[in-house]
Design an enzyme around this catalytic site. Structure first.
Site, PDB file in Angstrom:
ATOM      1  N   ASN A 184       0.860  -1.173   0.000  1.00 23.87           N
ATOM      2  CA  ASN A 184       0.000   0.000   0.000  1.00 23.87           C
ATOM      3  C   ASN A 184       0.898   1.225   0.000  1.00 23.87           C
ATOM      4  O   ASN A 184       1.588   1.501   0.966  1.00 23.87           O
ATOM      5  CB  ASN A 184      -0.907  -0.001   1.234  1.00 23.87           C
ATOM      6  CG  ASN A 184      -1.899   1.135   1.208  1.00 23.87           C
ATOM      7  OD1 ASN A 184      -1.613   2.213   0.734  1.00 23.87           O
ATOM      8  ND2 ASN A 184      -3.073   0.889   1.735  1.00 23.87           N
TER       9      ASN A 184
ATOM     10  N   SER B  34      -2.819   1.979  -4.079  1.00 24.56           N
ATOM     11  CA  SER B  34      -2.668   3.368  -3.660  1.00 24.56           C
ATOM     12  C   SER B  34      -3.780   3.742  -2.692  1.00 24.56           C
ATOM     13  O   SER B  34      -4.767   3.020  -2.554  1.00 24.56           O
ATOM     14  CB  SER B  34      -2.680   4.306  -4.877  1.00 24.56           C
ATOM     15  OG  SER B  34      -3.976   4.387  -5.408  1.00 24.56           O
ATOM     16  N   GLU B  35      -3.631   4.868  -2.057  1.00 28.09           N
ATOM     17  CA  GLU B  35      -4.596   5.323  -1.051  1.00 28.09           C
ATOM     18  C   GLU B  35      -5.996   5.530  -1.616  1.00 28.09           C
ATOM     19  O   GLU B  35      -6.967   5.430  -0.913  1.00 28.09           O
ATOM     20  CB  GLU B  35      -4.116   6.622  -0.408  1.00 28.09           C
ATOM     21  CG  GLU B  35      -2.863   6.463   0.416  1.00 28.09           C
ATOM     22  CD  GLU B  35      -3.032   5.475   1.559  1.00 28.09           C
ATOM     23  OE1 GLU B  35      -4.072   5.490   2.234  1.00 28.09           O
ATOM     24  OE2 GLU B  35      -2.112   4.677   1.772  1.00 28.09           O
ATOM     25  N   ASN B  36      -6.087   5.804  -2.917  1.00 26.64           N
ATOM     26  CA  ASN B  36      -7.409   6.025  -3.498  1.00 26.64           C
ATOM     27  C   ASN B  36      -8.066   4.736  -3.993  1.00 26.64           C
ATOM     28  O   ASN B  36      -9.077   4.774  -4.672  1.00 26.64           O
ATOM     29  CB  ASN B  36      -7.339   7.062  -4.631  1.00 26.64           C
ATOM     30  CG  ASN B  36      -6.443   6.620  -5.755  1.00 26.64           C
ATOM     31  OD1 ASN B  36      -5.906   5.524  -5.734  1.00 26.64           O
ATOM     32  ND2 ASN B  36      -6.270   7.468  -6.743  1.00 26.64           N
ATOM     33  N   GLY B  37      -7.471   3.591  -3.683  1.00 21.72           N
ATOM     34  CA  GLY B  37      -8.088   2.314  -4.001  1.00 21.72           C
ATOM     35  C   GLY B  37      -7.654   1.691  -5.307  1.00 21.72           C
ATOM     36  O   GLY B  37      -8.132   0.623  -5.671  1.00 21.72           O
TER      37      GLY B  37
END
Length: 64
Positions: free
Chosen positions: A26, A49-52
């Protein structure tokens, strides 16, 4: 003892070397996204990534 300060690309390259084959990683935004550029082609690593977004790779070559 003297230490040489690493630049952002050197840090990303060093981190990429520590990611084991088959890992799910991640990544945050910013410096961590540079890591994908330095992962060896023969290693299977799944990036998130943090946005999926799952399974993205290095930035495209110039002109692509």
């Amino acid at each position: 003892m003297s230490y040489q300060k690493l630049n952002r690309n050197q840090i990303a390259e060093r981190v990429a070397q520590d990611i084991p084959d088959g890992a799910y990683v991640n990544l945050g935004i910013g410096l961590p996204t540079k890591i994908s550029k330095y992962l060896p082609a023969d290693k299977d690593v799944f990036l998130h990534s943090e946005n999926g977004l799952l399974a993205f790779g290095p930035p495209p070559a110039k002109g692509e």
